[in-house]
Design a protein around this motif. Structure first.
Motif, PDB file in Angstrom:
ATOM      1  N   LEU A   1       0.800  -1.286   0.072  1.00  3.95           N
ATOM      2  CA  LEU A   1       0.101   0.081  -0.226  1.00  3.95           C
ATOM      3  C   LEU A   1       0.918   1.387   0.001  1.00  3.95           C
ATOM      4  N   ALA A   2       1.858   1.263   0.827  1.00  8.91           N
ATOM      5  CA  ALA A   2       3.052   2.438   0.699  1.00  8.91           C
ATOM      6  C   ALA A   2       3.302   2.435  -0.574  1.00  8.91           C
ATOM      7  N   ARG A   3       3.679   1.466  -1.301  1.00  9.56           N
ATOM      8  CA  ARG A   3       4.256   1.819  -2.810  1.00  9.56           C
ATOM      9  C   ARG A   3       3.280   2.207  -3.888  1.00  9.56           C
ATOM     10  N   LEU A   4       2.108   1.970  -3.343  1.00  5.03           N
ATOM     11  CA  LEU A   4       0.876   2.444  -4.257  1.00  5.03           C
ATOM     12  C   LEU A   4       0.475   3.823  -3.900  1.00  5.03           C
ATOM     13  N   GLY A   5       1.376   4.540  -2.939  1.00  3.74           N
ATOM     14  CA  GLY A   5       1.231   6.073  -2.678  1.00  3.74           C
ATOM     15  C   GLY A   5       0.342   6.241  -1.701  1.00  3.74           C
ATOM     16  N   HIS A   6      -0.352   5.437  -0.864  1.00  3.63           N
ATOM     17  CA  HIS A   6      -1.293   5.507   0.225  1.00  3.63           C
ATOM     18  C   HIS A   6      -0.082   5.733   1.646  1.00  3.63           C
ATOM     19  N   THR A   7      -0.943   6.612   2.400  1.00  2.00           N
ATOM     20  CA  THR A   7      -0.313   6.766   3.743  1.00  2.00           C
ATOM     21  C   THR A   7      -0.807   5.602   4.439  1.00  2.00           C
ATOM     22  N   VAL A   8       0.458   4.797   5.103  1.00  2.61           N
ATOM     23  CA  VAL A   8       0.121   3.484   5.925  1.00  2.61           C
ATOM     24  C   VAL A   8       0.625   3.878   7.216  1.00  2.61           C
ATOM     25  N   VAL A   9      -0.133   3.518   8.131  1.00  2.00           N
ATOM     26  CA  VAL A   9       0.210   3.657   9.880  1.00  2.00           C
ATOM     27  C   VAL A   9      -0.072   1.992  10.224  1.00  2.00           C
ATOM     28  N   VAL A  10       1.001   1.254  10.816  1.00  3.10           N
ATOM     29  CA  VAL A  10       0.832   0.127  11.226  1.00  3.10           C
ATOM     30  C   VAL A  10       0.861  -0.084  12.881  1.00  3.10           C
ATOM     31  N   PHE A  11      -0.227  -0.611  13.455  1.00  5.44           N
ATOM     32  CA  PHE A  11      -0.395  -0.400  15.100  1.00  5.44           C
ATOM     33  C   PHE A  11      -0.062  -1.957  15.417  1.00  5.44           C
ATOM     34  N   GLU A  12       0.793  -2.043  16.621  1.00  2.00           N
ATOM     35  CA  GLU A  12       1.263  -3.298  16.987  1.00  2.00           C
ATOM     36  C   GLU A  12       1.196  -3.063  18.429  1.00  2.00           C
ATOM     37  N   LYS A  13       0.674  -4.125  19.361  1.00  2.00           N
ATOM     38  CA  LYS A  13       0.351  -4.225  20.609  1.00  2.00           C
ATOM     39  C   LYS A  13       1.683  -4.607  21.368  1.00  2.00           C
ATOM     40  N   ASP A  14       2.521  -4.928  20.722  1.00  2.00           N
ATOM     41  CA  ASP A  14       3.783  -5.496  21.328  1.00  2.00           C
ATOM     42  C   ASP A  14       4.669  -4.117  20.997  1.00  2.00           C
TER      43      ASP A  14
END
Length: 476
Positions: A163-176
């Motif tokens: 998705l980032a390479r397609l130009g979208h802004t991507v935020v990944v949330f992780e509980k650890d």
């Protein structure tokens, strides 16, 4: 194809592992790469099979295996790397931990040892990193759309990169508190050293992916907040609920789910401090691992490195045959007896056994009470029934019992509940062919959608979900 007669001229050669006594002294990888000339010979074994079952039936990410085998044989390493990355975001991971269903489906495997596909894949990507060919792929333009991804395991990371390479802004949330999910905390370092993961995460950061660790979505951040902030939401939280052992004595100290044990050891290796009351150690103990799969093997290798005095692995199912049976033809995954590298290191394996009780004193487990099972012949659908063998109960000493019986489904916590996501009969999140749930703009991928599976399948589902998210955001 590579060399037309290569499969007749060259035998299969696998890397020579470190001797058991040596590798049990550390948590590093213990299988070296093949020399370049030998790898070329191994690529030459890829035959002109006409219909490449390795690619069509065996590989969950549909790797272009014959193509990059041929390119490597001809010395075109960089082109081979480009083809490898066309279908797989993390070949450095799958080249280490994938069980290689592609090799089981190799046409050569009908009556000879398969092509060393997994090793070739690994060495293509490792040369790519050494040569500096693996560089950030930044989008030419931004779409103005944003995506939140919940879960930083293989499905979430693959989707994030796409998705980032397609130009979208991507935020990944992780509980650890660190990114990687199963790759960081579930797989032991002797199978996947964590610098390998960090190396790829650096590329993703340079591509614009934003990582937010230590955020438990549903509790620290609500579903409503995420939906208000982002244009789309993708859930890749994994199948985090382990299959339990509902027997008397399960509550005793020393009886743990496998991931508690494995994740804690990985944290210890990473230099994190483990509080003593919560510390789990196999040192000086008789260990029993309940479950015969990959997670069980990881528990064996970790227990032996921690200094267990003995390790016994129990399997509910009967001992598999040494060769394929008639109802298990090629190119299906062969249901035959396998011995993992951890099992080679020293453990007793017992099949057709059910655990009936955990027994101990002063609140701690001391032994397990088990019973032997008799399995019926398989019916037309391959199903088998079992029954307990009368008077076959026995006890096993165990100061540490590890439950490695698999995982049932994603956690049905606040995130799933607040979004009111429909579930299937097994507790997985339902979605359409584009990976969108019943809630518009909310997508799901990986084990949260299909149940516990392979890392390579999670990568494939992450990529497919990314395509679904992209099409929904842009309307095409």
């Amino acid at each position: 194809m590579a060399k037309p007669t290569g499969f007749m001229e060259f035998p299969r050669v696998d890397p020579a592992k470190q001797k058991v006594a040596q590798r049990l002294t550390h948590y590093r990888e213990f299988e070296p790469l093949l020399p370049g000339d030998e790898l070329t010979r191994q690529a030459a074994r890829c035959m002109d099979c006409g219909i490449p079952a390795c690619h069509l039936y065996g590989c969950p990410v549909v790797n272009l295996i014959p193509d990059w085998n041929d390119l490597l044989y001809r010395g075109h390493w960089r082109r081979a790397l480009d083809l490898l990355h066309k279908t797989n975001n993390f070949p450095e991971v799958t080249g280490r931990v994938c069980p290689a269903p592609c090799e089981a489906a190799c046409v050569l495997a009908i009556n000879q040892p398969a092509v060393t596909i997994k090793q070739i894949e690994l060495q293509i990507i490792e040369r790519g990193f050494r040569e500096g060919w693996v560089v950030p792929q930044r989008p030419a333009m931004k779409t103005g759309k944003s995506v939140a991804i919940v879960g930083a395991g293989p499905a979430g990371l693959a989707a994030a990169q796409q998705l980032a390479r397609l130009g979208h802004t991507v935020v990944v949330f992780e509980k650890d508190d660190r990114i990687g999910g199963l790759l960081r905390y579930g797989i032991p370092d002797f199978k996947l050293e964590k610098w390998i993961l960090d190396r790829r995460l650096e590329q993703m950061l340079a591509e614009g992916v934003v990582f937010e660790p230590s955020v438990n979505v549903g509790r620290d951040l609500t579903a409503a907040q995420l939906r208000a902030r982002f244009d789309a939401l993708l859930i890749t939280a994994g199948a985090g609920v382990p299959r339990e052992l509902p027997v008397p004595g399960r509550h005793l100290a020393g009886v743990h789910c496998a991931m508690e044990f494995l994740a804690q050891n990985n944290r210890r290796i990473a230099g994190e401090t483990i509080p003593k009351p919560q510390s789990i150690s196999a040192k000086g103990k008789q260990v029993v691992v309940i479950g015969g799969g990959d997670t069980g093997s990881d528990c064996i290798g970790t227990s032996l490195r921690q200094g267990a005095t003995s390790v016994t692995q129990l399997e509910l199912l009967p001992k598999p045959p040494d060769q394929r049976v008639e109802r298990n033809p090629w190119p299906e995954w062969p249901g035959i007896l396998r011995t993992s590298s951890s099992q080679e290191e020293g453990c007793e394996r017992i099949w057709s056994v059910d655990t009936k009780e955990c027994i101990g004193s002063n609140g701690a487990v001391e032994k397990l009470r088990c019973v032997r099972l008799e399995w019926s012949a398989a019916d037309a659908a391959g199903r088998r029934a079992c029954k307990e063998i009368p008077n076959s109960h026995f006890e096993l000493p165990a100061q540490l019992a590890l439950l490695a019986m698999g995982f049932v489904h994603v956690e049905h916590g606040p995130l799933v509940q607040d979004l009111q996501l429909p579930l299937d009969a097994r507790g997985n999140i339902l979605a359409d062919e584009n990976h969108m749930t019943a809630v518009p703009g909310v997508f799901v991928a990986g084990d949260a959608h299909v149940g516990a599976s392979l890392v390579v399948r999670a990568i494939n589902f992450g990529r497919r979900a990314a395509a679904g998210v992209d099409a929904w955001l842009l309307g095409t």
